[in-house]
Design a protein around this motif. Structure first.
Motif, PDB file in Angstrom:
ATOM      1  N   LEU A 269      -3.010   3.447   3.012  1.00  0.00           N
ATOM      2  CA  LEU A 269      -2.240   2.431   2.289  1.00  0.00           C
ATOM      3  C   LEU A 269      -0.767   2.478   2.671  1.00  0.00           C
ATOM      4  O   LEU A 269      -0.127   1.431   2.839  1.00  0.00           O
ATOM      5  N   ARG A 270      -0.242   3.696   2.840  1.00  0.00           N
ATOM      6  CA  ARG A 270       1.162   3.846   3.212  1.00  0.00           C
ATOM      7  C   ARG A 270       1.427   3.283   4.609  1.00  0.00           C
ATOM      8  O   ARG A 270       2.375   2.513   4.823  1.00  0.00           O
ATOM      9  N   VAL A 271       0.574   3.634   5.564  1.00  0.00           N
ATOM     10  CA  VAL A 271       0.759   3.190   6.951  1.00  0.00           C
ATOM     11  C   VAL A 271       0.656   1.672   7.056  1.00  0.00           C
ATOM     12  O   VAL A 271       1.469   1.027   7.718  1.00  0.00           O
ATOM     13  N   MET A 272      -0.342   1.095   6.393  1.00  0.00           N
ATOM     14  CA  MET A 272      -0.495  -0.358   6.451  1.00  0.00           C
ATOM     15  C   MET A 272       0.676  -1.069   5.793  1.00  0.00           C
ATOM     16  O   MET A 272       1.140  -2.111   6.276  1.00  0.00           O
ATOM     17  N   GLY A 273       1.191  -0.495   4.694  1.00  0.00           N
ATOM     18  CA  GLY A 273       2.365  -1.072   4.046  1.00  0.00           C
ATOM     19  C   GLY A 273       3.587  -1.043   4.941  1.00  0.00           C
ATOM     20  O   GLY A 273       4.335  -2.031   5.041  1.00  0.00           O
ATOM     21  N   VAL A 274       3.796   0.085   5.625  1.00  0.00           N
ATOM     22  CA  VAL A 274       4.931   0.220   6.542  1.00  0.00           C
ATOM     23  C   VAL A 274       4.823  -0.786   7.684  1.00  0.00           C
ATOM     24  O   VAL A 274       5.808  -1.427   8.067  1.00  0.00           O
ATOM     25  N   ARG A 275       3.627  -0.938   8.226  1.00  0.00           N
ATOM     26  CA  ARG A 275       3.434  -1.875   9.343  1.00  0.00           C
ATOM     27  C   ARG A 275       3.684  -3.312   8.910  1.00  0.00           C
ATOM     28  O   ARG A 275       4.305  -4.091   9.640  1.00  0.00           O
ATOM     29  N   ILE A 276       3.208  -3.674   7.723  1.00  0.00           N
ATOM     30  CA  ILE A 276       3.425  -5.035   7.224  1.00  0.00           C
ATOM     31  C   ILE A 276       4.912  -5.285   6.987  1.00  0.00           C
ATOM     32  O   ILE A 276       5.432  -6.354   7.322  1.00  0.00           O
ATOM     33  N   LEU A 277       5.619  -4.283   6.422  1.00  0.00           N
ATOM     34  CA  LEU A 277       7.061  -4.425   6.200  1.00  0.00           C
ATOM     35  C   LEU A 277       7.817  -4.585   7.514  1.00  0.00           C
ATOM     36  O   LEU A 277       8.859  -5.252   7.578  1.00  0.00           O
TER      37      LEU A 277
END
Length: 370
Positions: A269-277
């Motif tokens: 969840l953290r990695v996907m959030g960072v990539r989307i940001l």
């Protein structure tokens, strides 16, 4: 003789351990002799060409283990699981050899999950009062099961980035599930956990070795991730009476799954959030995982894996303990606060790493100029 749970437990644990210890050197030799070893690239945390596909041993031992446990399979689910695992093995093998597109992997995972979704032993799947939700339409049940399994399979696949991490976390997960299933009298699933734990315990020394190193590859991580998802769905489908004896609140079943699988779930969840940001695809590969942050902070692979495994164990046990007394609303609050605290911790670590890298780049530039 094989109807004794304790004797069967010893045989399945020892048998899976010994079998993997024998098979992995053979697989490593074949991979190296056929020039199929994994060459490092710019994202790799290893520096030399290393054999992969230890998952081949996982597959063989798991299939034989399921055949051995046939008399304990009261749900008649082993055949479905073998078919699903075989498909996971096939797509993982293809990915280890020539790479597979994300769409192809997801499609294969969906087909494999379908062997489990429509099994009669999971017809009692329910959220049991989680956020006030009890009985759901059958179609929605299938959707929820599919989403849960897809999340678990791919989250586990994503943490297989440094030596020892995926296997140690997997061992902890199967140990926790094993305890739950044993206490609930679900002995087939308890023995399956022992088989999988024996497989990973045998693989771990090879993964940490400097001279005999081998990676599990997608061949292994997809199989292990699928089995974790399978056990999770079984837990969510269990009769509440079998857990009530231990003062367990059935409405917290989904939270317990999140607790048992906390570190891989948090990382994904953290990695996907960072990539989307950063305006990138959530499936875009990079080095922003929490294990990469720890490695870049100066920890060795062993220390980073040990830290995350210990963190995973502490968080899982704590959340499971709290689930006995708190309701699902309170557990989600605790879960969210813990998630935010870890986000802050790893953001701080990552910021320190970036400042350090920028400083070193400045020093090298000055040295070059003068």
């Amino acid at each position: 003789m094989f109807e004794n749970i304790y004797l069967t437990s010893i045989l399945i644990l020892a048998g899976s351990y010994i079998s993997v210890r024998i098979l992995i050197p053979k697989i490593s030799w074949v991979v190296q002799s056929r020039n199929l070893a994994d060459a490092p690239d710019k994202r790799s945390s290893h520096k030399v060409t290393t054999p992969t596909m230890a998952g081949f041993a996982f597959f063989l031992v798991l299939i034989f283990g399921l055949a051995f446990l046939d008399k304990w399979d009261t749900d008649a689910v082993a055949t479905n699981l073998i078919a699903a695992v075989a498909l996971m093995f096939a797509i993982g093998l293809k990915d280890d050899l020539v790479l597979s597109t994300p769409k192809a992997k997801i499609l294969a995972e969906l087909i494999a999950i379908s062997f489990i979704v429509f099994c009669s032993c999971f017809e009692s799947f329910s959220l049991d009062g989680f956020f006030g939700i009890n009985v759901m339409p059958s179609v929605l049940n299938y959707v929820v099961i599919t989403v849960i399994m897809l999340t678990i399979i791919n989250s586990y696949n994503l943490i297989d980035g440094i030596d020892g991490l995926a296997s140690t976390v997997g061992i902890m997960i199967f140990a926790l599930f094993g305890i739950i299933f044993f206490l609930a009298g679900e002995y087939f699933y308890f023995l399956l956990c022992l088989c999988l734990k024996g497989i990973l315990l045998a693989y771990l020394p090879f993964n940490l070795s400097s001279s005999k190193k081998i990676f599990m590859g997608d061949t292994g991580s997809l199989i292990i991730g699928f089995c974790i998802g399978f056990l999770s769905i079984k837990f969510l489908s269990m009769d509440n009476l079998s857990l009530a004896e231990y003062s367990f609140q059935s409405q917290n079943k989904l939270v317990v799954i999140g607790a048992i699988f906390f570190v891989p779930l948090f990382d994904t969840l953290r990695v996907m959030g960072v990539r989307i940001l950063n305006k990138k695809s959530p499936f875009f590969p990079d080095n922003s995982h929490i294990h990469h942050i720890l490695i870049n902070s100066g920890l060795t692979h062993f220390k980073a894996s040990f830290f995350l495994c210990f963190l995973h164990l502490i968080i899982s046990v704590t959340l499971i303990y709290l689930s006995f007394s708190l309701n699902s609303f309170q557990m989600i609050i605790v879960f969210s606060l813990l998630f935010l605290a870890l986000l802050g911790l790893f953001h701080k670590l990552n910021s320190n790493v970036e400042r350090k890298n920028n400083f070193m780049y400045l020093i090298r530039t000055i040295q070059f100029l003068f």
